[in-house]
Each structure stands twice: as C-alpha cells, then as structure tokens.
Design a protein around this motif. Structure first.
Motif, PDB file in Angstrom:
ATOM      1  N   ILE A 234      -6.076   1.132   6.397  1.00  0.00           N
ATOM      2  CA  ILE A 234      -6.557  -0.171   5.931  1.00  0.00           C
ATOM      3  C   ILE A 234      -5.979  -1.360   6.699  1.00  0.00           C
ATOM      4  CG2 ILE A 234      -6.550  -1.712   3.922  1.00  0.00           C
ATOM      5  CD1 ILE A 234      -6.719   0.962   2.250  1.00  0.00           C
ATOM      6  N   TRP A 235      -4.712  -1.304   7.059  1.00  0.00           N
ATOM      7  CA  TRP A 235      -4.092  -2.457   7.711  1.00  0.00           C
ATOM      8  C   TRP A 235      -4.194  -2.358   9.232  1.00  0.00           C
ATOM      9  CZ3 TRP A 235      -2.614  -1.126   2.819  1.00  0.00           C
ATOM     10  CH2 TRP A 235      -2.400  -2.166   1.915  1.00  0.00           C
ATOM     11  N   PRO A 236      -4.294  -3.507   9.927  1.00  0.00           N
ATOM     12  CA  PRO A 236      -4.349  -3.496  11.392  1.00  0.00           C
ATOM     13  C   PRO A 236      -3.106  -2.841  11.991  1.00  0.00           C
ATOM     14  CG  PRO A 236      -4.937  -5.657  10.525  1.00  0.00           C
ATOM     15  CD  PRO A 236      -4.403  -4.872   9.375  1.00  0.00           C
ATOM     16  N   GLN A 237      -3.293  -2.214  13.142  1.00  0.00           N
ATOM     17  CA  GLN A 237      -2.214  -1.461  13.774  1.00  0.00           C
ATOM     18  C   GLN A 237      -1.034  -2.347  14.143  1.00  0.00           C
ATOM     19  OE1 GLN A 237      -3.550   0.906  17.071  1.00  0.00           O
ATOM     20  NE2 GLN A 237      -1.490   1.337  17.783  1.00  0.00           N
TER      21      GLN A 237
ATOM     22  N   PRO B 255     -14.618 -11.163  -7.446  1.00  0.00           N
ATOM     23  CA  PRO B 255     -14.128 -11.469  -6.096  1.00  0.00           C
ATOM     24  C   PRO B 255     -13.005 -10.522  -5.668  1.00  0.00           C
ATOM     25  CG  PRO B 255     -13.308 -13.079  -7.670  1.00  0.00           C
ATOM     26  CD  PRO B 255     -14.294 -12.234  -8.409  1.00  0.00           C
ATOM     27  N   PHE B 256     -13.137  -9.989  -4.474  1.00  0.00           N
ATOM     28  CA  PHE B 256     -12.138  -9.078  -3.916  1.00  0.00           C
ATOM     29  C   PHE B 256     -11.743  -9.553  -2.523  1.00  0.00           C
ATOM     30  CE2 PHE B 256     -12.791  -6.297  -7.311  1.00  0.00           C
ATOM     31  CZ  PHE B 256     -12.050  -5.113  -7.164  1.00  0.00           C
ATOM     32  N   THR B 257     -10.465  -9.373  -2.179  1.00  0.00           N
ATOM     33  CA  THR B 257     -10.038  -9.599  -0.798  1.00  0.00           C
ATOM     34  C   THR B 257     -10.486  -8.392   0.025  1.00  0.00           C
ATOM     35  OG1 THR B 257      -7.903  -8.487  -1.024  1.00  0.00           O
ATOM     36  CG2 THR B 257      -8.001 -10.836  -1.606  1.00  0.00           C
ATOM     37  N   LYS B 258     -10.462  -8.534   1.346  1.00  0.00           N
ATOM     38  CA  LYS B 258     -10.848  -7.427   2.229  1.00  0.00           C
ATOM     39  C   LYS B 258      -9.943  -6.214   1.997  1.00  0.00           C
ATOM     40  CE  LYS B 258     -11.636  -6.268   7.108  1.00  0.00           C
ATOM     41  NZ  LYS B 258     -10.807  -5.043   7.137  1.00  0.00           N
ATOM     42  N   THR B 259      -8.637  -6.465   1.854  1.00  0.00           N
ATOM     43  CA  THR B 259      -7.696  -5.361   1.647  1.00  0.00           C
ATOM     44  C   THR B 259      -7.973  -4.646   0.330  1.00  0.00           C
ATOM     45  OG1 THR B 259      -5.973  -6.453   2.952  1.00  0.00           O
ATOM     46  CG2 THR B 259      -5.258  -4.757   1.410  1.00  0.00           C
ATOM     47  N   GLU B 260      -8.199  -5.410  -0.721  1.00  0.00           N
ATOM     48  CA  GLU B 260      -8.487  -4.813  -2.026  1.00  0.00           C
ATOM     49  C   GLU B 260      -9.780  -3.994  -1.978  1.00  0.00           C
ATOM     50  OE1 GLU B 260      -6.421  -8.495  -4.520  1.00  0.00           O
ATOM     51  OE2 GLU B 260      -8.600  -8.377  -4.251  1.00  0.00           O
ATOM     52  N   PHE B 261     -10.776  -4.534  -1.290  1.00  0.00           N
ATOM     53  CA  PHE B 261     -12.054  -3.836  -1.167  1.00  0.00           C
ATOM     54  C   PHE B 261     -11.871  -2.500  -0.452  1.00  0.00           C
ATOM     55  CE2 PHE B 261     -16.021  -2.701   0.883  1.00  0.00           C
ATOM     56  CZ  PHE B 261     -16.976  -2.962  -0.084  1.00  0.00           C
TER      57      PHE B 261
ATOM     58  N   VAL C  93       1.881  -3.547  -4.345  1.00  0.00           N
ATOM     59  CA  VAL C  93       1.455  -4.859  -4.836  1.00  0.00           C
ATOM     60  C   VAL C  93      -0.074  -4.949  -4.844  1.00  0.00           C
ATOM     61  CG1 VAL C  93       1.391  -7.326  -4.300  1.00  0.00           C
ATOM     62  CG2 VAL C  93       3.563  -6.080  -4.198  1.00  0.00           C
ATOM     63  N   ASN C  94      -0.699  -4.470  -3.770  1.00  0.00           N
ATOM     64  CA  ASN C  94      -2.158  -4.527  -3.698  1.00  0.00           C
ATOM     65  C   ASN C  94      -2.821  -3.594  -4.697  1.00  0.00           C
ATOM     66  OD1 ASN C  94      -3.478  -6.218  -1.287  1.00  0.00           O
ATOM     67  ND2 ASN C  94      -1.440  -5.549  -0.636  1.00  0.00           N
ATOM     68  N   ILE C  95      -2.202  -2.452  -4.966  1.00  0.00           N
ATOM     69  CA  ILE C  95      -2.732  -1.547  -5.992  1.00  0.00           C
ATOM     70  C   ILE C  95      -2.663  -2.218  -7.363  1.00  0.00           C
ATOM     71  CG2 ILE C  95      -2.239   0.560  -7.284  1.00  0.00           C
ATOM     72  CD1 ILE C  95      -3.662   1.225  -4.760  1.00  0.00           C
ATOM     73  N   THR C  96      -1.556  -2.922  -7.632  1.00  0.00           N
ATOM     74  CA  THR C  96      -1.407  -3.636  -8.907  1.00  0.00           C
ATOM     75  C   THR C  96      -2.501  -4.695  -9.068  1.00  0.00           C
ATOM     76  OG1 THR C  96       0.984  -3.291  -8.934  1.00  0.00           O
ATOM     77  CG2 THR C  96       0.129  -5.090 -10.274  1.00  0.00           C
ATOM     78  N   ARG C  97      -2.754  -5.456  -8.012  1.00  0.00           N
ATOM     79  CA  ARG C  97      -3.810  -6.465  -8.048  1.00  0.00           C
ATOM     80  C   ARG C  97      -5.179  -5.821  -8.254  1.00  0.00           C
ATOM     81  NH1 ARG C  97      -1.785  -9.840  -2.724  1.00  0.00           N
ATOM     82  NH2 ARG C  97      -0.045 -10.961  -3.720  1.00  0.00           N
ATOM     83  N   LEU C  98      -5.388  -4.699  -7.574  1.00  0.00           N
ATOM     84  CA  LEU C  98      -6.659  -3.988  -7.684  1.00  0.00           C
ATOM     85  C   LEU C  98      -6.898  -3.520  -9.119  1.00  0.00           C
ATOM     86  CD1 LEU C  98      -9.123  -2.674  -6.398  1.00  0.00           C
ATOM     87  CD2 LEU C  98      -7.672  -0.768  -5.689  1.00  0.00           C
ATOM     88  N   ARG C  99      -5.876  -2.972  -9.739  1.00  0.00           N
ATOM     89  CA  ARG C  99      -6.013  -2.507 -11.122  1.00  0.00           C
ATOM     90  C   ARG C  99      -6.391  -3.656 -12.058  1.00  0.00           C
ATOM     91  NH1 ARG C  99      -0.708   1.266 -10.672  1.00  0.00           N
ATOM     92  NH2 ARG C  99      -1.723   3.319 -10.584  1.00  0.00           N
ATOM     93  N   LYS C 100      -5.789  -4.814 -11.842  1.00  0.00           N
ATOM     94  CA  LYS C 100      -6.089  -5.956 -12.706  1.00  0.00           C
ATOM     95  C   LYS C 100      -7.547  -6.386 -12.568  1.00  0.00           C
ATOM     96  CE  LYS C 100      -1.404  -7.924 -12.846  1.00  0.00           C
ATOM     97  NZ  LYS C 100      -0.539  -9.050 -12.445  1.00  0.00           N
TER      98      LYS C 100
END
Length: 230
Positions: free
Chosen positions: A188-191, A159-165, A202-209
């Motif tokens: 990636i993030w809305p304007q 499972p991935f969040t939209k941001t992680e994906f 933080v999101n990179i850390t989650r992605l690596r895990k």
C-alpha cells in the motif's frame, strides 16, 4: 496481489537469491519453485507456471536463450517473463523486451521492488486475458467502487483517504487471509516512504471507525496481523 495461487518459477544460478525470492514470494501468497539453470528449468512443466523470473547470465544457456526458446513454442509463448540481471545496459534491456519480456529488473534490487513488479505483470496478464478484477467489491452493505475509488455503507457514501481505501480493498479482495503489517506496508505505501508498524495500526483503527457496523469484520490476529472475517 496473489490471486488463485499464481505459480512462479525463479531461474537463477545464485542459490541464495533463489531462496530469498522464494521465501518472500511465498509470503505474498504465491506458489514458487526454483531452478539453478535454464537446463534445469526445461525439465519442469513450464506450462504450469503463471510467471517466470529469469536471470540473464547463467551457465551454458542464458536467460535470453531460454526465453527465445519458450517464445518460439506454442505451449509456452504466452507465459509472462521478468528478467533479473546484473547487466544494466541499454542493449541488454532492448534485447530483453524484443524477446517478449514483460519487465526487466537490474541487480541489485530490493525485494519490495520485485514484489511490486510481479503484481503489476500478473495484473496486466489477467486484464489481457479478460480476467480483470471486478469494478465493485462488495460484502453485504459494504461496497467499494474500484473505478471511482468510493466507499459506500448501506447506500451512503463515506469519505476515505487513498490509504484507507487501499487497506480495505486489500483485506476485502482476500477475505480470510491474514496480512502481516509488513505485507500491508509493501502493498500500500510507496517504496521510498518509511512506514512503521504503528502507522498500519493507526490506519486500521481509522478504517474500523469509518465502516461502522462492519468494523467487527476486521480482525486482529495477535502476533500475525489483520484479516477480514466474512
């Protein structure tokens, strides 16, 4: 995103604006040239460009006149055009689109908005020419399905969040390229959302895990940003 070194020509009689756009587009990975007038633009090999950003109100020859000329010639009629203008009236917008413009951005605009519009136009152009992105991005046992937005590792869906994906997609699509935190924020993030550099970390850390044994492929280049090392 910048793919295959897309070449962009910025035509505007405001030199400062040309330089700002050139700097930011090159930061995104595009090859960029500028011209201070429509007449100067016509001295260049316009067929070598993948996209034109044209100011409407310029000297003797307007952006509309330049676009009309280009659309009437076989060699340049298919080059996508985005108009940049301080004139924000319905008639001007209609005129631009009737001339075959792919987009129309009113000044003053944010650089972030321009980057988003440029990516969208180039993506649509690639799709229309049968050069759409593959439906699956894969690196060894790491697989992203771009149609159903899923990620699997060694055949097991994670499972991935939209941001992680979108983070993983960006890094995988241009393996080896270092992305600064600001580039990742812009993509990636809305304007209208305020995002801090720390949020990217933080999101990179989650992605690596989440990607397990492939976590070592996401490299931090201190002082610059992140990249996927294949």
């Amino acid at each position: 995103m910048a793919k295959k070194n897309h070449r962009i020509l910025v035509v505007d009689d405001e030199q400062d604006l040309c330089e700002i756009l050139k700097f930011n587009l090159e930061t995104e990975g595009y090859e960029v040239e500028t011209a201070g007038s429509a007449e100067e633009a016509l001295t260049l090999d316009l067929t070598s460009f993948d996209l034109l950003l044209l100011d409407v109100m310029m000297g003797e020859m307007s952006g509309f006149a330049l676009a009309r000329k280009l659309k009437s010639e076989e060699s340049t009629k298919d080059i996508p055009i985005i108009f940049l203008t301080a004139r924000d009236t319905e008639n001007d917008t209609v005129t631009g689109f009737n001339l075959g413009a792919d987009d129309y951005i009113s000044k003053p605009f944010s650089i972030r908005e321009v980057l988003v519009r440029v990516r969208a136009v180039l993506r649509r152009t690639a799709d229309s020419q049968g050069q759409s992105q593959p439906s699956v991005l894969k690196y060894q046992g790491l697989e992203l399905n771009l149609d159903n937005k899923t990620v699997s590792i060694d055949g097991e869906q994670v499972p991935f969040t939209k941001t992680e994906f979108e983070l993983l997609r960006t890094l995988l699509e241009e393996k080896g390229r270092v992305f600064s935190r600001q580039e990742l924020i812009n993509r990636i993030w809305p304007q209208d959302v305020l995002v801090l550099d720390r949020t990217v970390d933080v999101n990179i850390t989650r992605l690596r895990k989440k990607i397990g044994r492939f976590s070592k492929c996401i490299i931090t280049r201190l002082g610059f940003g992140y990249f996927f090392d294949a």
